[in-house]
Design a protein around this motif. Sequence first.
Motif, PDB file in Angstrom:
ATOM      1  N   LEU A 280      -4.735  -6.895   3.968  1.00 41.50           N
ATOM      2  CA  LEU A 280      -5.283  -6.266   2.749  1.00 41.50           C
ATOM      3  C   LEU A 280      -6.283  -7.180   2.045  1.00 41.50           C
ATOM      4  O   LEU A 280      -6.675  -6.919   0.909  1.00 41.50           O
ATOM      5  CB  LEU A 280      -4.134  -5.952   1.774  1.00 41.50           C
ATOM      6  CG  LEU A 280      -3.136  -4.899   2.235  1.00 41.50           C
ATOM      7  CD1 LEU A 280      -1.714  -5.296   1.870  1.00 41.50           C
ATOM      8  CD2 LEU A 280      -3.458  -3.552   1.606  1.00 41.50           C
TER       9      LEU A 280
ATOM     10  N   ARG B 100      -9.362  -6.721  -0.881  1.00 38.92           N
ATOM     11  CA  ARG B 100      -9.216  -5.559  -1.753  1.00 38.92           C
ATOM     12  C   ARG B 100      -9.057  -6.019  -3.195  1.00 38.92           C
ATOM     13  O   ARG B 100      -8.526  -7.072  -3.478  1.00 38.92           O
ATOM     14  CB  ARG B 100      -7.977  -4.754  -1.346  1.00 38.92           C
ATOM     15  CG  ARG B 100      -8.108  -4.306   0.074  1.00 38.92           C
ATOM     16  CD  ARG B 100      -7.094  -3.279   0.428  1.00 38.92           C
ATOM     17  NE  ARG B 100      -7.216  -3.022   1.856  1.00 38.92           N
ATOM     18  CZ  ARG B 100      -6.817  -1.923   2.450  1.00 38.92           C
ATOM     19  NH1 ARG B 100      -6.271  -0.968   1.740  1.00 38.92           N
ATOM     20  NH2 ARG B 100      -6.966  -1.766   3.738  1.00 38.92           N
ATOM     21  N   PRO B 101      -9.488  -5.176  -4.114  1.00 36.99           N
ATOM     22  CA  PRO B 101      -9.337  -5.544  -5.523  1.00 36.99           C
ATOM     23  C   PRO B 101      -7.894  -5.392  -5.982  1.00 36.99           C
ATOM     24  O   PRO B 101      -7.171  -4.524  -5.505  1.00 36.99           O
ATOM     25  CB  PRO B 101     -10.237  -4.538  -6.249  1.00 36.99           C
ATOM     26  CG  PRO B 101     -10.289  -3.351  -5.335  1.00 36.99           C
ATOM     27  CD  PRO B 101     -10.153  -3.871  -3.941  1.00 36.99           C
ATOM     28  N   ASP B 102      -7.472  -6.253  -6.885  1.00 36.35           N
ATOM     29  CA  ASP B 102      -6.166  -6.058  -7.507  1.00 36.35           C
ATOM     30  C   ASP B 102      -6.325  -5.076  -8.668  1.00 36.35           C
ATOM     31  O   ASP B 102      -7.379  -4.462  -8.840  1.00 36.35           O
ATOM     32  CB  ASP B 102      -5.543  -7.397  -7.931  1.00 36.35           C
ATOM     33  CG  ASP B 102      -6.246  -8.029  -9.123  1.00 36.35           C
ATOM     34  OD1 ASP B 102      -7.084  -7.361  -9.762  1.00 36.35           O
ATOM     35  OD2 ASP B 102      -5.943  -9.193  -9.419  1.00 36.35           O
ATOM     36  N   LEU B 103      -5.275  -4.917  -9.457  1.00 35.73           N
ATOM     37  CA  LEU B 103      -5.301  -3.948 -10.555  1.00 35.73           C
ATOM     38  C   LEU B 103      -6.461  -4.177 -11.504  1.00 35.73           C
ATOM     39  O   LEU B 103      -6.908  -3.277 -12.190  1.00 35.73           O
ATOM     40  CB  LEU B 103      -4.001  -4.063 -11.373  1.00 35.73           C
ATOM     41  CG  LEU B 103      -2.759  -3.375 -10.819  1.00 35.73           C
ATOM     42  CD1 LEU B 103      -1.560  -3.737 -11.682  1.00 35.73           C
ATOM     43  CD2 LEU B 103      -2.959  -1.866 -10.827  1.00 35.73           C
TER      44      LEU B 103
ATOM     45  N   LEU C  68      -7.485  -9.842  -4.298  1.00 33.95           N
ATOM     46  CA  LEU C  68      -6.096 -10.251  -4.059  1.00 33.95           C
ATOM     47  C   LEU C  68      -6.050 -11.616  -3.395  1.00 33.95           C
ATOM     48  O   LEU C  68      -6.848 -11.924  -2.524  1.00 33.95           O
ATOM     49  CB  LEU C  68      -5.404  -9.233  -3.149  1.00 33.95           C
ATOM     50  CG  LEU C  68      -4.889  -7.970  -3.819  1.00 33.95           C
ATOM     51  CD1 LEU C  68      -4.422  -6.988  -2.754  1.00 33.95           C
ATOM     52  CD2 LEU C  68      -3.743  -8.307  -4.745  1.00 33.95           C
TER      53      LEU C  68
ATOM     54  N   GLU D 165       8.832  -5.536   6.983  1.00 35.70           N
ATOM     55  CA  GLU D 165       9.426  -4.900   5.798  1.00 35.70           C
ATOM     56  C   GLU D 165      10.064  -3.555   6.169  1.00 35.70           C
ATOM     57  O   GLU D 165      11.112  -3.193   5.625  1.00 35.70           O
ATOM     58  CB  GLU D 165       8.374  -4.724   4.702  1.00 35.70           C
ATOM     59  CG  GLU D 165       7.893  -6.064   4.148  1.00 35.70           C
ATOM     60  CD  GLU D 165       7.081  -5.925   2.872  1.00 35.70           C
ATOM     61  OE1 GLU D 165       7.198  -6.814   2.011  1.00 35.70           O
ATOM     62  OE2 GLU D 165       6.326  -4.948   2.737  1.00 35.70           O
TER      63      GLU D 165
ATOM     64  N   SER E  32       9.184  -3.459  -1.560  1.00 30.39           N
ATOM     65  CA  SER E  32       7.799  -3.909  -1.409  1.00 30.39           C
ATOM     66  C   SER E  32       6.936  -2.876  -0.686  1.00 30.39           C
ATOM     67  O   SER E  32       5.730  -2.796  -0.904  1.00 30.39           O
ATOM     68  CB  SER E  32       7.791  -5.246  -0.661  1.00 30.39           C
ATOM     69  OG  SER E  32       6.494  -5.623  -0.299  1.00 30.39           O
TER      70      SER E  32
ATOM     71  N   GLN F 209       0.573  -4.080  -2.935  1.00 31.22           N
ATOM     72  CA  GLN F 209       0.032  -5.350  -3.404  1.00 31.22           C
ATOM     73  C   GLN F 209      -1.365  -5.151  -3.956  1.00 31.22           C
ATOM     74  O   GLN F 209      -1.983  -6.064  -4.452  1.00 31.22           O
ATOM     75  CB  GLN F 209       0.011  -6.360  -2.259  1.00 31.22           C
ATOM     76  CG  GLN F 209       1.404  -6.589  -1.701  1.00 31.22           C
ATOM     77  CD  GLN F 209       1.406  -7.616  -0.601  1.00 31.22           C
ATOM     78  OE1 GLN F 209       0.729  -7.463   0.401  1.00 31.22           O
ATOM     79  NE2 GLN F 209       2.160  -8.684  -0.792  1.00 31.22           N
ATOM     80  N   GLY F 210      -1.879  -3.943  -3.875  1.00 33.36           N
ATOM     81  CA  GLY F 210      -3.257  -3.722  -4.289  1.00 33.36           C
ATOM     82  C   GLY F 210      -3.344  -2.893  -5.550  1.00 33.36           C
ATOM     83  O   GLY F 210      -2.524  -3.017  -6.455  1.00 33.36           O
ATOM     84  N   ALA F 211      -4.322  -2.026  -5.600  1.00 30.55           N
ATOM     85  CA  ALA F 211      -4.625  -1.281  -6.815  1.00 30.55           C
ATOM     86  C   ALA F 211      -3.522  -0.293  -7.178  1.00 30.55           C
ATOM     87  O   ALA F 211      -3.450   0.174  -8.311  1.00 30.55           O
ATOM     88  CB  ALA F 211      -5.947  -0.535  -6.658  1.00 30.55           C
ATOM     89  N   GLU F 212      -2.664   0.029  -6.233  1.00 32.22           N
ATOM     90  CA  GLU F 212      -1.641   1.032  -6.510  1.00 32.22           C
ATOM     91  C   GLU F 212      -0.311   0.409  -6.923  1.00 32.22           C
ATOM     92  O   GLU F 212       0.716   1.060  -6.873  1.00 32.22           O
ATOM     93  CB  GLU F 212      -1.402   1.890  -5.266  1.00 32.22           C
ATOM     94  CG  GLU F 212      -2.632   2.607  -4.754  1.00 32.22           C
ATOM     95  CD  GLU F 212      -2.339   3.300  -3.438  1.00 32.22           C
ATOM     96  OE1 GLU F 212      -2.487   4.513  -3.382  1.00 32.22           O
ATOM     97  OE2 GLU F 212      -1.950   2.612  -2.484  1.00 32.22           O
ATOM     98  N   ALA F 213      -0.355  -0.848  -7.308  1.00 33.40           N
ATOM     99  CA  ALA F 213       0.896  -1.574  -7.552  1.00 33.40           C
ATOM    100  C   ALA F 213       1.849  -0.797  -8.463  1.00 33.40           C
ATOM    101  O   ALA F 213       1.470  -0.312  -9.515  1.00 33.40           O
ATOM    102  CB  ALA F 213       0.579  -2.926  -8.166  1.00 33.40           C
TER     103      ALA F 213
END
Lengths: 245, 245
Positions: A178, A181-184, A189, A199, B205, B210-214
């Motif tokens: 990933l 990719r942008p974080d929130l 990230l 997982e 998890s 871990q990205g924009a959809e956290a």
Amino acid sequence: MRRLELIALPGLPMVAAGDDLAALIEAGLARAGLALVEGDVLVLAQKIVSKAEGRSVALADVQPTPEAEALAARTGKDPRFVQLVLAESQRVVRARPGLLIVQHRLGFVSANAGIDQSNLGQEGHALLLPRDPDGSAAALAARFGCPVVISDSFGRAWRRGTVGVAIGAAGLPALWDLRGRPDLFGRTLQVSISGFADEIAASASLLQGQGAEAQPVVLVRGLAWDAPPNPAAELIRPESEDLFR
Amino acid sequence: MRRLELIALPGLPMVAAGDDLAALIEAGLARAGLALVEGDVLVLAQKIVSKAEGRSVALADVQPTPEAEALAARTGKDPRFVQLVLAESQRVVRARPGLLIVQHRLGFVSANAGIDQSNLGQEGHALLLPRDPDGSAAALAARFGCPVVISDSFGRAWRRGTVGVAIGAAGLPALWDLRGRPDLFGRTLQVSISGFADEIAASASLLQGQGAEAQPVVLVRGLAWDAPPNPAAELIRPESEDLFR
């Protein structure tokens, strides 16, 4: 609401060498009234895959080498069992009374090269990992028309307790990159390579159980991903980049 | 059929220092029409717990030591960030350009002592792990009346990709000792200490993202266990018994 559902497939018969595992599972799904839908993933415990593939070995047929005899003396294990472990391994990581940690020929690091004597139903036998777990997963995924993870339970460095991990995978990104990719907040990230199939295996392990209630097949419904598939071999960390030891 | 359901709690607001996190989550559960039932477990991403506890630090307020300056030069990281990592750690495991693996004062081995700069919404800030994650989990579990796992994503030895792990737990056996139980065939289980809370964190998890959809809060419904609770500290493997490195 995003939801994930895990369903342990009931009523699967004991699996024996030569069984058509996919057919057994398809029959089990049909009996349970479960039709596979887009996004479903089937997690199969390694044991049933190994059994179907005839990976059970009679210890009486094993002739230990002197190396195996020596390691058996150090660990207190059956020399024939240790011989099987060594034949499946590329190197011994650690050996102590009661414990033998090796790196499997496929790269996995675990106790006894994943070879098991419990839940086998055959005294004096040991069950090796599938010869090619990613290949087995691919063949099963083609039969089911859905992604497949083959799971096992491994101990770990730094942390106590075993957790479910993927030793084979097909149809999904076992390792999901990933990065970038942008974080929130629009920032890139930092840590963003997910051990996705591990997982999934860990989640299934919560239902598979390790004791008398063992349920070897778990249907995972509701997963989403947007990266190309790659096999569980991608989860093996090359020694050169391993900073966690 | 044994089932497990995971539900990502929608619509949780951004959490800020001093927020009553339990109240925010209870309100979110109520809005989503979710009433907690026996066996439910709430998994909370470490970030929202840390934020509520005011563990965000302005880098401008940090004065790096010469040790931090040297390690920053080796790793290419901000010396003030490295200072925070060192202050939270008992030792450096490995350092390389771009990577700093340490053992956290609480025993966890991870990159940057779990300190994060992504998903923070405050430029020039870093977010430390909760001061006492097991204590935080216990306080939250008391409020909710259900077990709580505080999760983070860690890299691992031997395997690539991060996976969800438990850094705090209350109300369930973080480490579940199944030794001595019979397997399917009445034989004693061989490997039978489960990293139960780690598997729960890994399963959550899959939805937390871990990205924009956290989605930082996941309700896990349908788990069963029959061992007394113990905290996530039990998951830390003492160095003397660590054969996996």
